[in-house]
Write a protein that holds these residues in place. Structure first.
Motif, PDB file in Angstrom:
ATOM      1  N   LYS A  47       0.670  -1.286  -0.031  1.00 13.30           N
ATOM      2  CA  LYS A  47      -0.190  -0.034   0.003  1.00 13.30           C
ATOM      3  C   LYS A  47       0.875   1.323   0.097  1.00 13.30           C
ATOM      4  CE  LYS A  47      -4.159  -1.940  -0.181  1.00 13.30           C
ATOM      5  NZ  LYS A  47      -4.688  -1.949  -1.411  1.00 13.30           N
ATOM      6  N   LEU A  48       1.858   1.166   0.706  1.00 14.56           N
ATOM      7  CA  LEU A  48       3.003   2.279   0.768  1.00 14.56           C
ATOM      8  C   LEU A  48       3.459   2.741  -0.669  1.00 14.56           C
ATOM      9  CD1 LEU A  48       5.867   2.641   3.154  1.00 14.56           C
ATOM     10  CD2 LEU A  48       6.142   2.893   0.891  1.00 14.56           C
ATOM     11  N   PHE A  49       3.900   1.504  -1.348  1.00 18.92           N
ATOM     12  CA  PHE A  49       4.412   1.715  -2.827  1.00 18.92           C
ATOM     13  C   PHE A  49       3.432   2.147  -3.786  1.00 18.92           C
ATOM     14  CE2 PHE A  49       8.499   0.249  -0.737  1.00 18.92           C
ATOM     15  CZ  PHE A  49       9.288   1.007  -1.202  1.00 18.92           C
ATOM     16  N   GLU A  50       2.085   1.746  -3.324  1.00 24.06           N
ATOM     17  CA  GLU A  50       0.912   2.039  -4.287  1.00 24.06           C
ATOM     18  C   GLU A  50       0.927   3.702  -4.111  1.00 24.06           C
ATOM     19  OE1 GLU A  50      -2.642  -0.100  -3.446  1.00 24.06           O
ATOM     20  OE2 GLU A  50      -1.764  -1.947  -4.160  1.00 24.06           O
ATOM     21  N   ASN A  51       0.909   4.095  -3.103  1.00 24.81           N
ATOM     22  CA  ASN A  51       0.698   5.493  -2.714  1.00 24.81           C
ATOM     23  C   ASN A  51       1.936   6.355  -3.528  1.00 24.81           C
ATOM     24  OD1 ASN A  51      -0.724   7.565  -1.580  1.00 24.81           O
ATOM     25  ND2 ASN A  51       0.706   7.648   0.129  1.00 24.81           N
ATOM     26  N   ARG A  52       3.023   5.730  -3.427  1.00 22.89           N
ATOM     27  CA  ARG A  52       4.238   6.381  -4.124  1.00 22.89           C
ATOM     28  C   ARG A  52       4.029   6.313  -5.647  1.00 22.89           C
ATOM     29  NH1 ARG A  52      10.145   5.455  -1.510  1.00 22.89           N
ATOM     30  NH2 ARG A  52       9.733   6.575   0.503  1.00 22.89           N
ATOM     31  N   ALA A  53       3.712   5.550  -6.215  1.00 26.85           N
ATOM     32  CA  ALA A  53       3.495   4.998  -7.798  1.00 26.85           C
ATOM     33  C   ALA A  53       2.307   5.827  -8.158  1.00 26.85           C
ATOM     34  CB  ALA A  53       3.159   3.594  -7.842  1.00 26.85           C
ATOM     35  N   ASN A  54       1.270   6.144  -7.462  1.00 26.23           N
ATOM     36  CA  ASN A  54       0.311   7.054  -7.717  1.00 26.23           C
ATOM     37  C   ASN A  54       0.707   8.490  -7.848  1.00 26.23           C
ATOM     38  OD1 ASN A  54      -1.653   4.990  -7.993  1.00 26.23           O
ATOM     39  ND2 ASN A  54      -2.453   5.646  -6.176  1.00 26.23           N
ATOM     40  N   LYS A  55       1.749   8.921  -6.733  1.00 30.05           N
ATOM     41  CA  LYS A  55       2.119  10.351  -6.738  1.00 30.05           C
ATOM     42  C   LYS A  55       3.170  10.480  -7.936  1.00 30.05           C
ATOM     43  CE  LYS A  55       5.460  11.243  -3.594  1.00 30.05           C
ATOM     44  NZ  LYS A  55       6.097  11.410  -2.393  1.00 30.05           N
TER      45      LYS A  55
ATOM     46  N   ILE B 273      12.032   5.370   3.301  1.00 25.32           N
ATOM     47  CA  ILE B 273      10.709   5.357   3.654  1.00 25.32           C
ATOM     48  C   ILE B 273      10.578   6.393   4.956  1.00 25.32           C
ATOM     49  CG2 ILE B 273       8.969   3.957   4.829  1.00 25.32           C
ATOM     50  CD1 ILE B 273       9.995   1.710   2.942  1.00 25.32           C
ATOM     51  N   THR B 274       9.754   7.195   4.821  1.00 26.15           N
ATOM     52  CA  THR B 274       9.551   8.311   5.901  1.00 26.15           C
ATOM     53  C   THR B 274       8.725   7.565   7.050  1.00 26.15           C
ATOM     54  OG1 THR B 274       7.425   9.253   5.163  1.00 26.15           O
ATOM     55  CG2 THR B 274       9.553  10.047   4.188  1.00 26.15           C
TER      56      THR B 274
ATOM     57  N   GLU C  65      13.403 -14.257   0.947  1.00 26.66           N
ATOM     58  CA  GLU C  65      12.962 -13.448   0.170  1.00 26.66           C
ATOM     59  C   GLU C  65      12.304 -12.201   0.671  1.00 26.66           C
ATOM     60  OE1 GLU C  65      10.271 -15.043  -3.063  1.00 26.66           O
ATOM     61  OE2 GLU C  65      11.132 -17.113  -2.523  1.00 26.66           O
ATOM     62  N   TYR C  66      11.539 -12.319   1.546  1.00 27.86           N
ATOM     63  CA  TYR C  66      10.997 -11.127   2.484  1.00 27.86           C
ATOM     64  C   TYR C  66      12.052 -10.355   2.986  1.00 27.86           C
ATOM     65  CZ  TYR C  66       8.697  -8.620   6.400  1.00 27.86           C
ATOM     66  OH  TYR C  66       8.096  -7.747   7.348  1.00 27.86           O
ATOM     67  N   ASP C  67      13.192 -11.049   3.784  1.00 28.76           N
ATOM     68  CA  ASP C  67      14.276 -10.202   4.267  1.00 28.76           C
ATOM     69  C   ASP C  67      14.968  -9.245   2.998  1.00 28.76           C
ATOM     70  OD1 ASP C  67      13.674 -10.788   6.713  1.00 28.76           O
ATOM     71  OD2 ASP C  67      15.068 -12.556   6.725  1.00 28.76           O
ATOM     72  N   ARG C  68      15.026  -9.916   1.930  1.00 28.58           N
ATOM     73  CA  ARG C  68      15.895  -9.133   0.804  1.00 28.58           C
ATOM     74  C   ARG C  68      14.874  -8.020   0.243  1.00 28.58           C
ATOM     75  NH1 ARG C  68      17.274 -14.400  -1.271  1.00 28.58           N
ATOM     76  NH2 ARG C  68      15.581 -14.131  -2.531  1.00 28.58           N
ATOM     77  N   GLN C  69      13.538  -8.041   0.171  1.00 30.51           N
ATOM     78  CA  GLN C  69      12.759  -7.011  -0.175  1.00 30.51           C
ATOM     79  C   GLN C  69      12.801  -6.058   0.809  1.00 30.51           C
ATOM     80  OE1 GLN C  69      10.991  -7.211  -3.351  1.00 30.51           O
ATOM     81  NE2 GLN C  69      10.720  -5.000  -2.932  1.00 30.51           N
ATOM     82  N   LEU C  70      12.740  -6.712   1.933  1.00 32.99           N
ATOM     83  CA  LEU C  70      12.746  -5.180   3.045  1.00 32.99           C
ATOM     84  C   LEU C  70      13.864  -4.434   3.097  1.00 32.99           C
ATOM     85  CD1 LEU C  70      11.227  -4.430   5.646  1.00 32.99           C
ATOM     86  CD2 LEU C  70      12.676  -6.053   6.981  1.00 32.99           C
ATOM     87  N   VAL C  71      15.025  -5.148   2.832  1.00 38.63           N
ATOM     88  CA  VAL C  71      16.399  -4.500   2.699  1.00 38.63           C
ATOM     89  C   VAL C  71      16.183  -3.382   1.409  1.00 38.63           C
ATOM     90  CG1 VAL C  71      18.745  -4.616   2.084  1.00 38.63           C
ATOM     91  CG2 VAL C  71      17.785  -5.893   4.059  1.00 38.63           C
ATOM     92  N   ALA C  72      15.539  -4.118   0.420  1.00 46.33           N
ATOM     93  CA  ALA C  72      15.630  -3.150  -0.761  1.00 46.33           C
ATOM     94  C   ALA C  72      14.529  -2.114  -0.635  1.00 46.33           C
ATOM     95  CB  ALA C  72      15.193  -4.017  -2.212  1.00 46.33           C
ATOM     96  N   ASP C  73      13.614  -2.283  -0.073  1.00 45.51           N
ATOM     97  CA  ASP C  73      12.459  -1.132   0.291  1.00 45.51           C
ATOM     98  C   ASP C  73      13.145  -0.206   1.224  1.00 45.51           C
ATOM     99  OD1 ASP C  73      10.513  -2.551  -1.370  1.00 45.51           O
ATOM    100  OD2 ASP C  73       9.555  -3.716   0.272  1.00 45.51           O
ATOM    101  N   THR C  74      13.606  -0.783   2.146  1.00 48.03           N
ATOM    102  CA  THR C  74      14.259   0.422   3.193  1.00 48.03           C
ATOM    103  C   THR C  74      15.171   1.380   2.529  1.00 48.03           C
ATOM    104  OG1 THR C  74      13.912  -1.457   4.926  1.00 48.03           O
ATOM    105  CG2 THR C  74      15.202   0.459   5.550  1.00 48.03           C
ATOM    106  N   ALA C  75      15.843   0.917   1.646  1.00 48.78           N
ATOM    107  CA  ALA C  75      17.007   1.530   0.921  1.00 48.78           C
ATOM    108  C   ALA C  75      16.128   2.771   0.229  1.00 48.78           C
ATOM    109  CB  ALA C  75      17.785   1.000   0.159  1.00 48.78           C
ATOM    110  N   GLN C  76      14.728   2.804  -0.054  1.00 40.96           N
ATOM    111  CA  GLN C  76      14.212   3.730  -0.666  1.00 40.96           C
ATOM    112  C   GLN C  76      13.659   5.042   0.083  1.00 40.96           C
ATOM    113  OE1 GLN C  76      13.526   3.838  -4.046  1.00 40.96           O
ATOM    114  NE2 GLN C  76      15.134   1.999  -3.860  1.00 40.96           N
TER     115      GLN C  76
ATOM    116  N   ARG D 146       3.741   4.738   9.040  1.00 42.40           N
ATOM    117  CA  ARG D 146       2.535   5.004   9.770  1.00 42.40           C
ATOM    118  C   ARG D 146       1.035   4.605   8.945  1.00 42.40           C
ATOM    119  NH1 ARG D 146       5.363   8.952  12.773  1.00 42.40           N
ATOM    120  NH2 ARG D 146       4.437  10.664  11.401  1.00 42.40           N
ATOM    121  N   TYR D 147       1.266   5.143   7.749  1.00 48.43           N
ATOM    122  CA  TYR D 147       0.270   4.961   6.569  1.00 48.43           C
ATOM    123  C   TYR D 147       0.045   3.310   6.286  1.00 48.43           C
ATOM    124  CZ  TYR D 147      -1.865   4.928   2.116  1.00 48.43           C
ATOM    125  OH  TYR D 147      -2.806   4.685   1.013  1.00 48.43           O
ATOM    126  N   ALA D 148       1.292   2.739   6.229  1.00 47.90           N
ATOM    127  CA  ALA D 148       1.424   1.316   5.852  1.00 47.90           C
ATOM    128  C   ALA D 148       0.722   0.471   7.064  1.00 47.90           C
ATOM    129  CB  ALA D 148       2.711   0.951   5.704  1.00 47.90           C
TER     130      ALA D 148
END
Length: 182
Positions: A18-26, A141-142, A128-139, A147-149
């Motif tokens: 949902k967080l990245f859906e919000n970013r993609a929309n923006k 995230i505020t 896989e989850y941990d790899r994705q978490l590391v990649a997402d965190t590098a973006q 809190r939105y997520a």
């Protein structure tokens, strides 16, 4: 490995989706505006010249300066886009939506299996989850996005916030520093 760990990963993957859906929309909206502004001046000028002529005073006095201002505005907006890498952020968000949605689905299926099957399949999926978490965190995230997520996940899974003890009924932000203030 237990069902609770599967639920936790499903819960956080859903919120991240949902967080990245919000970013993609923006970022998608911003990129569409740039494309629209890039075509607006040529279409206006070309249409006017085709309908009237190049000798028209309105063209020279009003339309050309107006289109010039639009072009300057579009150039500045494009400069922001390039500087802040909106296209890269948009592309990452689209990929993160896909990957996190898949993880959400996989953990949702996994938690319904017998404990022996969970123990067998969980480590690979967790990796896989941990790899994705590391990649997402590098973006970058505020805290507001976190809190939105959280609010999105609490709402979707009808779960209680550990801080305010509320089970959200709607997405609207609250004063809670865990599931609100976004």
């Amino acid at each position: 490995m237990d069902k609770k760990e599967c639920f936790d990963c499903e819960f956080y993957s859903f919120g991240t989706t949902k967080l990245f859906e919000n970013r993609a929309n923006k970022y998608g909206t911003r990129l569409k505006r740039i494309a629209f502004l890039g075509l607006l001046s040529p279409v206006i000028l070309g249409g006017f010249v085709a309908a009237f002529s190049t000798d028209n005073e309105m063209l020279k006095q009003i339309l050309i300066p107006l289109c010039g201002l639009l072009t300057i505005g579009q150039a500045i907006y494009s400069l922001f886009s390039l500087t802040y890498k909106w296209d890269e952020k948009y592309s990452y968000a689209i990929g993160a939506i896909k990957d996190n949605a898949r993880l959400t689905s996989e953990f949702g299926k996994l938690k319904k299996l017998a404990d022996s099957e969970i123990s067998e399949q969980y480590p690979k999926l967790r990796e896989e989850y941990d790899r994705q978490l590391v990649a997402d965190t590098a973006q970058s995230i505020t805290k507001e996005e976190e809190r939105y997520a959280m609010r999105q996940s609490l709402l979707h899974f009808k779960s209680q916030c550990p801080t305010c003890n509320e089970i959200p009924k709607k997405l609207a932000s609250t004063d809670c520093d865990t599931c609100g203030n976004f």
